[in-house]
Design an enzyme around this catalytic site. Structure first.
Site, PDB file in Angstrom:
ATOM      1  N   TYR A  96       0.845  -1.195   0.000  1.00  0.00           N
ATOM      2  CA  TYR A  96       0.000   0.000   0.000  1.00  0.00           C
ATOM      3  C   TYR A  96       0.880   1.244   0.000  1.00  0.00           C
ATOM      4  O   TYR A  96       1.462   1.624   1.022  1.00  0.00           O
ATOM      5  CB  TYR A  96      -0.929   0.024   1.214  1.00  0.00           C
ATOM      6  CG  TYR A  96      -1.982  -1.059   1.231  1.00  0.00           C
ATOM      7  CD1 TYR A  96      -2.260  -1.827   0.101  1.00  0.00           C
ATOM      8  CD2 TYR A  96      -2.725  -1.320   2.375  1.00  0.00           C
ATOM      9  CE1 TYR A  96      -3.234  -2.817   0.119  1.00  0.00           C
ATOM     10  CE2 TYR A  96      -3.695  -2.303   2.402  1.00  0.00           C
ATOM     11  CZ  TYR A  96      -3.942  -3.053   1.272  1.00  0.00           C
ATOM     12  OH  TYR A  96      -4.916  -4.031   1.305  1.00  0.00           O
ATOM     13  N   HIS A 110      -1.105 -12.182   0.909  1.00  0.00           N
ATOM     14  CA  HIS A 110      -1.937 -11.238   0.164  1.00  0.00           C
ATOM     15  C   HIS A 110      -2.573 -11.888  -1.057  1.00  0.00           C
ATOM     16  O   HIS A 110      -3.747 -11.669  -1.356  1.00  0.00           O
ATOM     17  CB  HIS A 110      -1.086 -10.032  -0.251  1.00  0.00           C
ATOM     18  CG  HIS A 110      -1.872  -8.785  -0.454  1.00  0.00           C
ATOM     19  ND1 HIS A 110      -1.299  -7.541  -0.469  1.00  0.00           N
ATOM     20  CD2 HIS A 110      -3.197  -8.573  -0.650  1.00  0.00           C
ATOM     21  CE1 HIS A 110      -2.221  -6.626  -0.664  1.00  0.00           C
ATOM     22  NE2 HIS A 110      -3.382  -7.230  -0.785  1.00  0.00           N
ATOM     23  N   SER A 141     -13.651  -3.484   1.198  1.00  0.00           N
ATOM     24  CA  SER A 141     -14.558  -2.732   0.315  1.00  0.00           C
ATOM     25  C   SER A 141     -16.023  -2.987   0.678  1.00  0.00           C
ATOM     26  O   SER A 141     -16.850  -3.269  -0.195  1.00  0.00           O
ATOM     27  CB  SER A 141     -14.302  -3.070  -1.151  1.00  0.00           C
ATOM     28  OG  SER A 141     -12.992  -2.725  -1.524  1.00  0.00           O
TER      29      SER A 141
END
Length: 314
Positions: free
Chosen positions: A56, A128, A207
């Site tokens: 990120y 991830h 999200s």
């Protein structure tokens, strides 16, 4: 806020966390000061989980969290349950991304993560993305080894199937699986929601407000055009974009009637889908963050849930 457990043996945390991809410039320009303000607001609201990753902003998100924690003195280890991720690597020459689940890579990246966070250990470390060339049993054994070092307290996987979760869980309990899940993305209900519940694994939903589609103010097309990832996402390309905005109109009206923001209602719906589900909305705005907290504190009846799902069906 009522707390829920981060995995079968993990700590009790708030029912929502902070998705710290927003601490980099992924969804628009931000800075360290804004991110620190949001973390302060989180502590004020009783939100105790932060989710970040080594990619990120190329480490920016972790660094910003680390500088905030460093200001807290002796309390820095006790304020948040922190999760980070590794497994998406980049070729230094071409910049092309690839997946790496090797032991050497994960150990090296974890050390970099801890240095940026200014911590000796973190609560949760995710793969991830799965490297198809590395058996998940082998990856799980690597993660078990990292637990034994004390550098991580538990581990999880992002975006894996129920069958893969079962293979990993046969080696060691998997504390969490992270997947996109919201009223606009219902695919986890095709087995992942059920399997995580059965195994005592937390389902961490990223999200959860549909990348703004489930809010009072969805991102306009002109803003999306400046966002490299969203501008290529079919949900935000015409005619899909306009169809999705229209689909959300009745939902936004329902939220108003119920005294909630649309984002708050979207969060409340997810929390009520299962005691093991933990949404991690991301935002750069304290005002938007408070809407998420509003949803975390809301109480929905079975009738409310049925009405929501009638308005926004699968």
């Amino acid at each position: 806020m009522k707390q829920r457990r981060l995995g079968k043996n993990g700590p009790l945390i708030s029912p929502i966390g902070i998705g710290a991809m927003s601490f980099s410039n992924f969804y628009g320009e931000t800075n360290e000061s804004e991110s620190h303000q949001l973390m302060t607001a989180a502590l004020d609201q009783g939100v105790t989980h932060i989710d970040t990753a080594n990619i990120y902003g190329g480490g920016v998100s972790e660094t910003v969290i680390g500088t905030f924690l460093a200001k807290q003195g002796a309390l820095r280890n006790d304020l948040f349950s922190i999760a980070s991720k590794a497994g998406i690597a980049s070729d230094l020459e071409t910049g092309k991304r690839y997946f790496d689940n090797s032991r050497s890579y994960l150990i090296a990246e974890l050390d970099k993560t801890l240095a940026r966070l200014k911590l000796d250990s973190i609560d949760l470390y995710y793969i991830h993305r799965r490297d198809a060339e590395t058996p998940i049993e082998e990856v799980t054994e690597t993660l078990v080894g990292l637990v034994k070092t004390g550098k991580i307290k538990s581990f999880g996987f992002s975006e894996i199937a129920p069958a893969s979760l079962r293979r990993a869980d046969a080696i060691h309990h998997v504390a969490a699986v992270q997947s996109e899940y919201s009223l606009s993305v219902r695919s986890p209900e095709m087995g992942l929601v059920q399997t995580t519940k059965e195994l005592g694994t937390a389902l961490v939903a990223f999200s959860p407000v549909g990348r703004s589609l489930l809010t009072n103010n969805p991102l306009p097309l002109d803003a999306i055009s400046d966002m490299a990832w969203l501008s290529q996402n079919p949900r935000f390309i015409e005619p899909n974009y306009s169809a999705n905005i229209k689909a959300g109109e009745k939902f936004r009206a329902l939220a108003t009637d119920m005294g909630l923001s649309a984002a708050g209602l979207a969060i409340a719906w997810l929390i009520h889908k299962g005691e093991h589900i933990i949404p991690i909305p991301g935002t750069r705005s304290v005002a938007h963050f408070l809407e998420h907290c509003e949803g975390a504190k809301a109480s929905l009846s079975d009738s409310d849930m049925q009405i929501i799902e009638k308005i926004l069906p699968i």
